[in-house]
Design a protein around this motif. Structure first.
Motif, PDB file in Angstrom:
ATOM      1  N   PRO A  17       2.761 -31.367   6.526  1.00  0.00           N
ATOM      2  CA  PRO A  17       2.821 -30.338   5.482  1.00  0.00           C
ATOM      3  C   PRO A  17       2.576 -30.966   4.114  1.00  0.00           C
ATOM      4  CG  PRO A  17       4.920 -30.486   6.686  1.00  0.00           C
ATOM      5  CD  PRO A  17       4.052 -31.606   7.153  1.00  0.00           C
ATOM      6  N   LYS A  64       3.691 -23.996  11.903  1.00  0.00           N
ATOM      7  CA  LYS A  64       3.448 -25.042  10.907  1.00  0.00           C
ATOM      8  C   LYS A  64       2.848 -26.302  11.515  1.00  0.00           C
ATOM      9  CE  LYS A  64       6.943 -23.971   7.427  1.00  0.00           C
ATOM     10  NZ  LYS A  64       6.519 -24.653   6.185  1.00  0.00           N
ATOM     11  N   PRO A 108      -0.738 -26.558   8.825  1.00  0.00           N
ATOM     12  CA  PRO A 108       0.182 -27.282   7.935  1.00  0.00           C
ATOM     13  C   PRO A 108       0.342 -26.663   6.558  1.00  0.00           C
ATOM     14  CG  PRO A 108      -1.824 -28.536   8.296  1.00  0.00           C
ATOM     15  CD  PRO A 108      -1.876 -27.383   9.238  1.00  0.00           C
ATOM     16  N   GLU A 109      -0.555 -25.762   6.153  1.00  0.00           N
ATOM     17  CA  GLU A 109      -0.402 -25.150   4.826  1.00  0.00           C
ATOM     18  C   GLU A 109       0.396 -23.852   4.879  1.00  0.00           C
ATOM     19  OE1 GLU A 109      -0.933 -26.422   2.018  1.00  0.00           O
ATOM     20  OE2 GLU A 109      -2.152 -28.157   2.549  1.00  0.00           O
ATOM     21  N   THR A 169       4.186 -23.546   2.564  1.00  0.00           N
ATOM     22  CA  THR A 169       4.583 -24.858   2.046  1.00  0.00           C
ATOM     23  C   THR A 169       5.109 -24.787   0.621  1.00  0.00           C
ATOM     24  OG1 THR A 169       2.284 -25.205   1.504  1.00  0.00           O
ATOM     25  CG2 THR A 169       3.130 -26.362   3.436  1.00  0.00           C
ATOM     26  N   THR A 179      10.193 -25.639   4.201  1.00  0.00           N
ATOM     27  CA  THR A 179       9.371 -26.748   4.662  1.00  0.00           C
ATOM     28  C   THR A 179       9.736 -27.068   6.113  1.00  0.00           C
ATOM     29  OG1 THR A 179       8.545 -28.938   4.090  1.00  0.00           O
ATOM     30  CG2 THR A 179      10.910 -28.609   3.900  1.00  0.00           C
TER      31      THR A 179
END
Lengths: 209, 538
Positions: free
Chosen positions: A136, B111, B115-116, B119, B125
């Motif tokens: 992330p 996620k 991954p974005e 965020t 997170t």
């Protein structure tokens, strides 16, 4: 009632035995381990960075425990370092050994990526550096300012990952985390490597190309 | 090393002597002579041969042929009623935490390949919502539902009313406060930092108190019991309620275990939560539900006792197989590997009993929702446990350690085994407590197929992806990013599986609330006495 009590006492005794063998004995043995002379205690900033690491759960994807090359050849060959020993963790509280390698092992990330700018850029958006990374991004560890002031740590983000105007500035948390990353450097020799391992390990290390 | 070996030898010697004395004591006290009589204690007089499954459509409940038998059935009905408030407190809370935990799990899964996704906020997170998922489903769903079912089974097993149920209700409130505070702390970034032990230790005290308050009715009811035999389910439940507070307290002692020894305590605890807390609850429930629904006692009572004590002995020492190859003494790892392999003994004895009792009755899986959930759960216990023993071997572990394979294994255990058994138990219990029938049987089917398809996709995709990941990680010629890319299809499939499971939980929660509100068609009589006209059918 007598039998019910007997079962509960029996159950408790068995757990007590397990506690002795799995908690007390390892504790006694490992707390007697020698602390490697080259291992430095964390600075206040690095310790703060360690807390940021904990708060944001880095441990769920990153381990900090390279295995012995004779057991798991990939670890050392990927540059993750020599097998770790209990003494390496003398200042680690809580431990952050980790159980997943969704991302690489970080036991020696400070030696592999010693640039703080690399670390900050990677934290802001990992894909700015490593194409296809599934880590992330952590924009909340940075501030977006139009005009950085004196003392701000500006992070230059390559387009198109950065903002269109203004600058990205690292917060105290981001700086602390990056400093902690740099402190993860256990490339010194480990005097306490178990004899059996170090004997078989040393010549192998020399042979390695 | 010499003192360690000496201590080990002394402990082994003491242990075998104590074991021998225990054996002599139990033979002298006729502990082994009860046999099948004890296996029949779960039936009312004359009930054997009759099925009890309030969630089954075409069921004809046994209501007794003679006045004595009818009285026994009615006594059980009042035993059920006595635990109502306590059980409903724990079960309703658990369903809430199941939903919350599912959404956090699903978001974590998304996620992993996007991954974005979410965020911007630190509170969402990945490294925070993943532990929220784990703690919500472990301490919220599995533990609370497990305690709820235990509170329901205790008066039934002891054939008396639940004494001190209000302590369990208070315990439930304290436990819920602990969860709210603990999960908020993780979200705010105040985690203690060790897996399975993320809640700040100050908050952990609430769980110890809440759990201990549940032991009060257990002890009071046991003191008040009206049966001679303690059925094997009560063994498991009593032991679990002794083990959990003990484990939780020691593992959370603040500042006691630094560095690498902290890791051994961490994994000693984490695997004992599975082995000595949720596993005995799950097995204990299956030991009750399977024979009860089939109307026939388990095939070997003695075997079940061997299974119980060997579980206690071996499971309590397996935890360090999570640190194979790690910076800890080799003897410690070896000890845990040996015990992990020895775990096949309790697993096989339990399997013989559960599946052996099912022999010749598999047709009942079609019409009994409880049996279907519970037996599949029991089967998955066998599978997950044998898989776990294999994973502890160094040659297998060197591949599976640090990979998604372990995550698939964990869900096979916590979900396909434990959660399935808990679902089955809830379908059994709710009609008994609310005196209301499940309003829409098709929703039970829908729930079953959604979660079954979901967990199947989940486990298969991550097992394959994890194994390939593990093999590739050992080969340094394979660049790390190539391995990440290779696992992506597995991670995406996991999101699909997880979404199906979450949908199933929504169906389940909706149906559960309908039961609480007593929605749907009204029946004139309590479920137990439902087909009043058929009273003489048997």
């Amino acid at each position: 009632m007598k039998r019910a009590l007997a079962i509960m006492v029996g159950a408790a005794l068995i757990l007590l035995l397990a506690t002795l063998t799995l908690v007390v004995m390892p504790y006694l043995q490992m707390s007697a381990e020698q602390i490697p002379p080259d291992l430095k205690p964390y600075t206040e900033q690095q310790q703060r960075g360690r807390q940021v690491y904990i708060a944001n759960g880095c441990v769920y994807c990153h381990s900090q425990q390279p295995r012995d090359p004779s057991f798991a050849p990939g670890d050392k060959a990927r540059g993750w370092g020599r097998p770790s020993v209990p003494g390496d963790y003398a200042y680690d509280e809580p431990h952050l050994l980790g159980t997943m390698r969704t991302g690489p092992d970080l036991f020696n990330i400070g030696a592999r990526q010693p640039s703080i700018d690399w670390q900050l850029m990677h934290l802001y958006n990992p894909r700015a550096i490593i194409k296809g990374s599934i880590m992330p991004s952590y924009p909340f560890l940075f501030r977006h300012v139009e005009e950085p002031v004196e003392g701000d740590k500006v992070v230059n983000i390559p387009p198109p990952y950065g903002p269109e105007t203004g600058k990205i500035v690292a917060t105290e948390d981001a700086l602390a985390l990056a400093e902690y990353m740099l402190a993860l450097d256990h490339t010194y020799p480990a005097p306490t490597l178990p004899k059996k391992q170090s004997n078989s390990d040393e010549p192998k290390e020399n042979r390695a190309p | 090393m010499t003192p360690t070996i000496a201590i080990l030898l002394i402990i082994t010697f003491v242990l075998s002597t104590v074991g021998l004395l225990l054996l002599i004591w139990s033979i002298a006290n006729n502990q082994f002579s009860h046999g099948q009589a004890a296996a029949r204690t779960i039936f009312s007089p004359g009930e054997e041969g009759h099925s009890e499954d309030p969630a089954r459509a075409a069921d004809e409940p046994f209501t007794g042929d003679t006045s004595e038998q009818t009285e026994a059935i009615e006594a059980r009905w009042s035993a059920d009623q006595s635990s109502r408030t306590a059980v409903l407190t724990w079960l309703s809370s658990s369903v809430f935490w199941l939903l919350l935990g599912s959404f956090f799990g699903l978001a974590s899964s998304i996620k992993m390949h996007l991954p974005e996704f979410l965020t911007a906020s630190e509170f969402l997170t990945f490294g925070r919502i993943r532990p929220v998922h784990l703690n919500a489903v472990t301490y919220g769903w599995a533990s609370m539902a497990g305690i709820g079912v235990a509170l329901f089974l205790i008066p039934r097993l002891f054939k008396t009313s639940l004494v001190g149920g209000k302590y369990a209700v208070i315990g439930g409130f304290i436990w819920n406060i602990g969860l709210i505070l603990g999960l908020s702390a993780i979200t705010l970034g105040l985690s203690d930092g060790e897996e399975w032990l993320e809640f700040p230790w100050q908050i952990d005290i609430l769980f110890v108190v809440g759990g201990a308050l549940c032991a009060v009715p257990l002890l009071l009811t046991a003191a008040n019991r009206k049966v001679e035999h303690l059925y094997v389910t009560s063994w498991y439940l009593m032991a679990a309620l002794v083990w959990f507070p003990f484990l939780f307290l020691i593992a959370n002692l603040p500042f006691a275990f630094p560095g690498a020894s902290g890791a051994t305590v961490n994994w000693w605890f984490a695997h004992n939560v599975l082995g000595l807390w949720v596993t005995p609850i799950g097995i204990g429930i299956a030991y009750y539900m399977i024979p009860k629904i089939l109307g026939r006692p388990i095939i070997s009572y003695q075997l079940s006792l061997i299974g119980f004590w060997s579980l206690a002995l071996f499971y309590s020492q397996v935890g360090i197989h999570h640190l194979i190859g790690g910076p800890i003494p080799t003897w410690l790892v070896t000890l845990s590997i040996v015990h992990s392999v020895m775990m096949s003994i309790p697993v096989i004895t339990v399997a013989i009993n559960h599946h052996g009792t099912m022999m010749g009755n598999f047709g009942r899986l079609k019409d009994s929702p409880t049996l279907r959930f519970v037996w599949i759960g029991a089967l998955m216990y066998t599978v997950a446990s044998l898989q776990g023993s294999m994973e502890a071997l160094r040659s297998i572990n060197v591949i599976t350690h640090f990979t998604h394979y372990t995550v698939a294994h964990a869900h096979l255990g916590m979900y396909a085994f434990l959660s399935f058994i808990l679902f089955g138990a809830v379908y059994f219990i709710m009609p008994r407590l609310t005196n209301w029938e499940w309003p829409w049987r098709k929703l039970i089917s829908l729930h079953f197929w959604l979660v079954s398809a979901g967990i199947l996709i989940y486990v298969v995709s991550l097992t394959v992806a994890g194994w390939k990941q593990g093999v590739a990680l050992l080969d340094a010629a394979m660049p790390f990013m190539d391995i990440v890319k290779m696992t992506l299809p597995g991670l995406q499939a996991r999101t699909v599986g997880g979404a199906l499971m979450t949908l199933g939980h929504l169906v389940f929660a909706f149906h559960f609330i309908a039961m609480l509100l007593r929605s749907g068609a009204a029946t004139e009589q309590p479920t137990l006495f439902r087909p009043a006209t058929k009273e003489n059918a048997q």
